[in-house]
Scaffold this motif. Structure first.
Motif, PDB file in Angstrom:
ATOM      1  N   PRO A 212       0.711  -1.137  -0.116  1.00  0.00           N
ATOM      2  CA  PRO A 212      -0.022   0.456   0.324  1.00  0.00           C
ATOM      3  C   PRO A 212       0.894   1.353   0.155  1.00  0.00           C
ATOM      4  O   PRO A 212       2.287   1.509   0.749  1.00  0.00           O
ATOM      5  CB  PRO A 212      -0.888   0.074   1.331  1.00  0.00           C
ATOM      6  N   PHE A 213       0.245   2.141  -0.717  1.00  0.00           N
ATOM      7  CA  PHE A 213       1.046   3.746  -0.945  1.00  0.00           C
ATOM      8  C   PHE A 213       0.437   4.559  -1.239  1.00  0.00           C
ATOM      9  O   PHE A 213      -0.368   4.763  -1.959  1.00  0.00           O
ATOM     10  CB  PHE A 213       2.841   3.111  -1.467  1.00  0.00           C
ATOM     11  N   MET A 214       0.953   5.755  -0.385  1.00  0.00           N
ATOM     12  CA  MET A 214       0.572   7.089  -0.639  1.00  0.00           C
ATOM     13  C   MET A 214       2.017   8.018  -1.857  1.00  0.00           C
ATOM     14  O   MET A 214       2.109   8.225  -0.991  1.00  0.00           O
ATOM     15  CB  MET A 214      -0.317   7.650   0.268  1.00  0.00           C
ATOM     16  N   VAL A 215       1.053   8.786  -2.461  1.00  0.00           N
ATOM     17  CA  VAL A 215       1.757   9.698  -3.515  1.00  0.00           C
ATOM     18  C   VAL A 215       1.044  11.246  -4.040  1.00  0.00           C
ATOM     19  O   VAL A 215       0.192  10.811  -4.110  1.00  0.00           O
ATOM     20  CB  VAL A 215       2.617   9.027  -4.711  1.00  0.00           C
ATOM     21  N   ALA A 216       2.281  12.094  -3.773  1.00  0.00           N
ATOM     22  CA  ALA A 216       1.372  12.998  -4.297  1.00  0.00           C
ATOM     23  C   ALA A 216       1.383  13.423  -5.504  1.00  0.00           C
ATOM     24  O   ALA A 216       2.659  13.543  -5.303  1.00  0.00           O
ATOM     25  CB  ALA A 216       1.787  14.362  -3.158  1.00  0.00           C
ATOM     26  N   THR A 217      -0.056  13.826  -6.591  1.00  0.00           N
ATOM     27  CA  THR A 217       0.665  13.899  -7.527  1.00  0.00           C
ATOM     28  C   THR A 217      -0.648  15.033  -8.520  1.00  0.00           C
ATOM     29  O   THR A 217      -0.291  15.566  -9.295  1.00  0.00           O
ATOM     30  CB  THR A 217      -1.064  12.429  -8.328  1.00  0.00           C
ATOM     31  N   GLU A 218      -0.805  16.207  -7.228  1.00  0.00           N
ATOM     32  CA  GLU A 218      -0.744  17.450  -7.324  1.00  0.00           C
ATOM     33  C   GLU A 218      -0.282  18.249  -8.652  1.00  0.00           C
ATOM     34  O   GLU A 218       1.674  17.935  -8.260  1.00  0.00           O
ATOM     35  CB  GLU A 218      -1.118  18.150  -6.717  1.00  0.00           C
ATOM     36  N   ALA A 219      -0.263  18.099  -9.853  1.00  0.00           N
ATOM     37  CA  ALA A 219       0.810  19.277 -10.457  1.00  0.00           C
ATOM     38  C   ALA A 219       1.449  20.485 -10.010  1.00  0.00           C
ATOM     39  O   ALA A 219       0.064  21.622 -10.391  1.00  0.00           O
ATOM     40  CB  ALA A 219       0.794  19.267 -12.174  1.00  0.00           C
ATOM     41  N   PHE A 220       2.099  20.727  -9.456  1.00  0.00           N
ATOM     42  CA  PHE A 220       2.381  22.178  -8.070  1.00  0.00           C
ATOM     43  C   PHE A 220       4.022  22.113  -8.206  1.00  0.00           C
ATOM     44  O   PHE A 220       3.786  21.482  -7.639  1.00  0.00           O
ATOM     45  CB  PHE A 220       1.297  22.078  -7.544  1.00  0.00           C
ATOM     46  N   LEU A 221       4.507  22.986  -8.936  1.00  0.00           N
ATOM     47  CA  LEU A 221       5.878  23.364  -7.773  1.00  0.00           C
ATOM     48  C   LEU A 221       5.725  24.007  -6.472  1.00  0.00           C
ATOM     49  O   LEU A 221       7.486  24.535  -6.502  1.00  0.00           O
ATOM     50  CB  LEU A 221       7.001  24.071  -9.146  1.00  0.00           C
TER      51      LEU A 221
ATOM     52  N   LYS B 181      -3.015  10.430  -4.870  1.00  0.00           N
ATOM     53  CA  LYS B 181      -3.610   9.377  -5.084  1.00  0.00           C
ATOM     54  C   LYS B 181      -2.934   7.704  -4.138  1.00  0.00           C
ATOM     55  O   LYS B 181      -1.338   7.629  -3.479  1.00  0.00           O
ATOM     56  CB  LYS B 181      -3.159   8.079  -6.438  1.00  0.00           C
ATOM     57  N   PHE B 182      -4.355   6.862  -3.499  1.00  0.00           N
ATOM     58  CA  PHE B 182      -3.774   6.111  -2.763  1.00  0.00           C
ATOM     59  C   PHE B 182      -3.699   4.496  -3.430  1.00  0.00           C
ATOM     60  O   PHE B 182      -4.534   3.917  -3.914  1.00  0.00           O
ATOM     61  CB  PHE B 182      -4.643   5.805  -1.147  1.00  0.00           C
ATOM     62  N   LEU B 183      -2.484   3.759  -3.547  1.00  0.00           N
ATOM     63  CA  LEU B 183      -2.954   2.247  -4.541  1.00  0.00           C
ATOM     64  C   LEU B 183      -2.080   1.888  -3.497  1.00  0.00           C
ATOM     65  O   LEU B 183      -1.269   1.249  -2.828  1.00  0.00           O
ATOM     66  CB  LEU B 183      -1.939   2.447  -5.266  1.00  0.00           C
ATOM     67  N   VAL B 184      -2.474   0.402  -3.375  1.00  0.00           N
ATOM     68  CA  VAL B 184      -2.175  -0.742  -3.205  1.00  0.00           C
ATOM     69  C   VAL B 184      -1.618  -1.959  -4.500  1.00  0.00           C
ATOM     70  O   VAL B 184      -2.712  -2.240  -5.583  1.00  0.00           O
ATOM     71  CB  VAL B 184      -3.140  -1.548  -2.410  1.00  0.00           C
ATOM     72  N   ILE B 185      -0.805  -2.766  -4.626  1.00  0.00           N
ATOM     73  CA  ILE B 185      -0.558  -3.421  -5.539  1.00  0.00           C
ATOM     74  C   ILE B 185       0.351  -4.866  -4.691  1.00  0.00           C
ATOM     75  O   ILE B 185       0.578  -4.853  -3.491  1.00  0.00           O
ATOM     76  CB  ILE B 185       0.566  -2.691  -6.281  1.00  0.00           C
ATOM     77  N   ALA B 186       0.084  -5.567  -5.396  1.00  0.00           N
ATOM     78  CA  ALA B 186       0.698  -7.032  -5.151  1.00  0.00           C
ATOM     79  C   ALA B 186       1.379  -7.743  -6.007  1.00  0.00           C
ATOM     80  O   ALA B 186       1.751  -8.227  -7.231  1.00  0.00           O
ATOM     81  CB  ALA B 186      -0.604  -8.140  -4.655  1.00  0.00           C
ATOM     82  N   SER B 187       2.591  -8.036  -5.089  1.00  0.00           N
ATOM     83  CA  SER B 187       3.497  -9.185  -5.693  1.00  0.00           C
ATOM     84  C   SER B 187       3.311 -11.149  -4.357  1.00  0.00           C
ATOM     85  O   SER B 187       4.242 -10.814  -3.313  1.00  0.00           O
ATOM     86  CB  SER B 187       4.782  -8.419  -5.332  1.00  0.00           C
ATOM     87  N   PRO B 188       3.455 -11.616  -5.779  1.00  0.00           N
ATOM     88  CA  PRO B 188       4.096 -13.277  -4.500  1.00  0.00           C
ATOM     89  C   PRO B 188       5.305 -13.471  -4.807  1.00  0.00           C
ATOM     90  O   PRO B 188       6.053 -12.234  -5.125  1.00  0.00           O
ATOM     91  CB  PRO B 188       3.773 -14.021  -6.271  1.00  0.00           C
ATOM     92  N   ALA B 189       5.633 -13.781  -3.222  1.00  0.00           N
ATOM     93  CA  ALA B 189       6.936 -13.826  -3.130  1.00  0.00           C
ATOM     94  C   ALA B 189       7.822 -15.710  -2.789  1.00  0.00           C
ATOM     95  O   ALA B 189       6.685 -15.697  -1.637  1.00  0.00           O
ATOM     96  CB  ALA B 189       6.873 -12.453  -1.188  1.00  0.00           C
ATOM     97  N   GLY B 190       8.778 -15.471  -2.797  1.00  0.00           N
ATOM     98  CA  GLY B 190       9.383 -16.416  -2.289  1.00  0.00           C
ATOM     99  C   GLY B 190       9.836 -16.887  -1.266  1.00  0.00           C
ATOM    100  O   GLY B 190       9.946 -15.944  -0.248  1.00  0.00           O
ATOM    101  N   SER B 191      10.523 -17.853  -0.604  1.00  0.00           N
ATOM    102  CA  SER B 191      10.799 -17.338   1.187  1.00  0.00           C
ATOM    103  C   SER B 191      12.245 -16.835   0.860  1.00  0.00           C
ATOM    104  O   SER B 191      13.212 -16.827  -0.113  1.00  0.00           O
ATOM    105  CB  SER B 191      11.873 -18.793   0.727  1.00  0.00           C
ATOM    106  N   TYR B 192      12.506 -16.414   1.963  1.00  0.00           N
ATOM    107  CA  TYR B 192      13.862 -14.921   1.530  1.00  0.00           C
ATOM    108  C   TYR B 192      15.034 -16.126   1.804  1.00  0.00           C
ATOM    109  O   TYR B 192      16.005 -15.109   1.167  1.00  0.00           O
ATOM    110  CB  TYR B 192      13.092 -14.201   2.813  1.00  0.00           C
ATOM    111  N   PHE B 193      15.155 -17.138   2.376  1.00  0.00           N
ATOM    112  CA  PHE B 193      16.085 -18.251   2.522  1.00  0.00           C
ATOM    113  C   PHE B 193      15.869 -19.455   1.929  1.00  0.00           C
ATOM    114  O   PHE B 193      14.880 -20.064   2.270  1.00  0.00           O
ATOM    115  CB  PHE B 193      16.145 -18.087   4.070  1.00  0.00           C
ATOM    116  N   THR B 194      16.140 -19.474   0.088  1.00  0.00           N
ATOM    117  CA  THR B 194      16.334 -20.789  -0.427  1.00  0.00           C
ATOM    118  C   THR B 194      16.823 -21.959  -0.564  1.00  0.00           C
ATOM    119  O   THR B 194      16.303 -22.930  -0.089  1.00  0.00           O
ATOM    120  CB  THR B 194      16.202 -20.482  -1.634  1.00  0.00           C
ATOM    121  N   GLY B 195      17.876 -21.955   0.615  1.00  0.00           N
ATOM    122  CA  GLY B 195      18.851 -22.980   1.423  1.00  0.00           C
ATOM    123  C   GLY B 195      18.898 -23.259   2.827  1.00  0.00           C
ATOM    124  O   GLY B 195      20.098 -23.830   3.509  1.00  0.00           O
TER     125      GLY B 195
END
Length: 359
Positions: free
Chosen positions: A141-150, A159-173
């Motif tokens: 989940p994250f928020m970013v300021a999208t207004e066009a203003f300097l 804008k508030f968004l949530v994206i998702a990513s499958p993750a494997g084991s951090y330690f593979t061995g």
């Protein structure tokens, strides 16, 4: 606020998805959808939906690109043996995002809205939740300021968004102890700064020190306080714990310059459940060195969302190397790690009510 599924995603084929889930890595692949909502000054939050995953269109003058007004969270979703899908302490992530937002002068996402965004996205992309081993679905989940203003002020559009990513084991061995480089030239945060907020600027500030750690053959970097340069704070992205020979477990106290890790808070409770006395106080680098050398500190471990619990094998600095014990994971570290994972994957009881069923 509901997040209805809108649009028709270019869904990854079941065959390709199976290939990805067999070896997902971390942060390399993303699910078919994302949750999104817009905030504008005066109107508040609106236009919430789950939409096809894809690029954002940002004006070149968007405030986030110039003044780094953004915050984010990291959390995982777990598939249990019966096929159900659960999240770990999502309310804590919602509360921390709100605290971070206040510090970065961003609007707060109400807890119920945060939970609805997470739940709606996971239900839409439930097929992406892996099973087996220590695999999980990582949510960002994250928020970013999208207004066009300097002009230099808090943004009027976010804008508030949530994206998702499958993750494997951090330690593979199998669980491997990490080596830590002690940063003596860089600091992560100062009193009154953004150290306790989860914002990208903190991580950007840590990268030069992290590169220095890699140059010295180390996995992670440890930062000292910015005032006296003698008190241990945290790693680039993880909190630290010290196990003493009397069973006491100590972690650096939250002074406003350390991120309040949700895994950290959970370990403090689990350690007490296991009969350990826990202490939150300042820990100097001299105490760390002398404690390991004398045997008073028997184990050191780090914790965070990605690796859960990571044993520390040695501390490296310009003054030399300090090996911890045999260089392998200690008994207390292994027990706490196993206990936490058993709760997250539904193999043990959940006495604290940390797990929330999503599917």
């Amino acid at each position: 606020m509901s997040f209805p599924v809108q649009g028709s995603a270019a869904v990854v084929s079941p065959e390709r998805r199976a290939e990805i889930l067999a070896a997902p890595g971390f942060g390399k692949h993303f699910t078919d959808h994302m949750a999104i909502a817009t905030w504008t000054k005066g109107a508040g939050w609106h236009d919430a939906a789950v939409v096809p995953y894809g690029p954002l269109q940002l004006d070149p003058a968007a405030a986030v690109l110039h003044y780094a007004q953004e915050v984010f969270e990291g959390m995982k979703v777990y598939r249990h043996a019966d096929g159900s899908v659960w999240s770990f302490r999502p309310e804590a992530n919602a509360a921390r995002l709100a605290r971070s937002a206040r510090r970065l002068a961003l609007p707060e996402v109400p807890e119920q809205m945060f939970l609805e965004a997470v739940t709606s996205l996971v239900r839409a992309d439930e097929a992406w939740v892996p099973s087996g081993g220590e695999s999980s679905l990582y949510l960002r989940p994250f928020m970013v300021a999208t207004e066009a203003f300097l002009g230099v002020r808090s943004a009027h559009e976010v804008k508030f968004l949530v994206i998702a990513s499958p993750a494997g084991s951090y330690f593979t061995g199998g669980v491997k102890p990490v080596s830590i480089w002690l940063s003596q030239d860089y600091t992560r945060a100062a009193f009154g700064g953004t150290g306790s907020a989860k914002c990208g600027g903190n991580y950007a500030a840590s990268l030069a020190a992290q590169d220095e750690a890699h140059e010295h053959g180390c996995d992670q970097v440890c930062f000292l306080d910015a005032t006296e340069r003698r008190y241990v704070e945290e790693l680039g992205g993880m909190n630290l714990f010290f196990v003493h020979d009397d069973g006491t477990i100590v972690t650096p106290e939250l002074t406003g310059t350390i991120l309040e890790g949700i895994t950290r808070a959970s370990i403090l409770e689990l350690a007490e459940d296991l009969g350990h006395e826990v202490s939150e106080r300042r820990v100097s680098i001299d105490e760390w060195r002398e404690g390991v050398a004398s045997g008073r500190i028997t184990e050191v471990f780090a914790c965070g969302t990605a690796a859960v619990v990571t044993p520390v094998g040695k501390l490296v600095s310009r003054d030399g190397e300090l090996v911890h014990g045999t260089g392998g994971p200690g008994e207390v570290t292994a027990t706490i790690r196993r206990q936490l994972l058993d709760v997250q994957y539904g193999r043990a009881q959940d006495p604290h009510g940390w797990m929330t069923r999503l599917v």
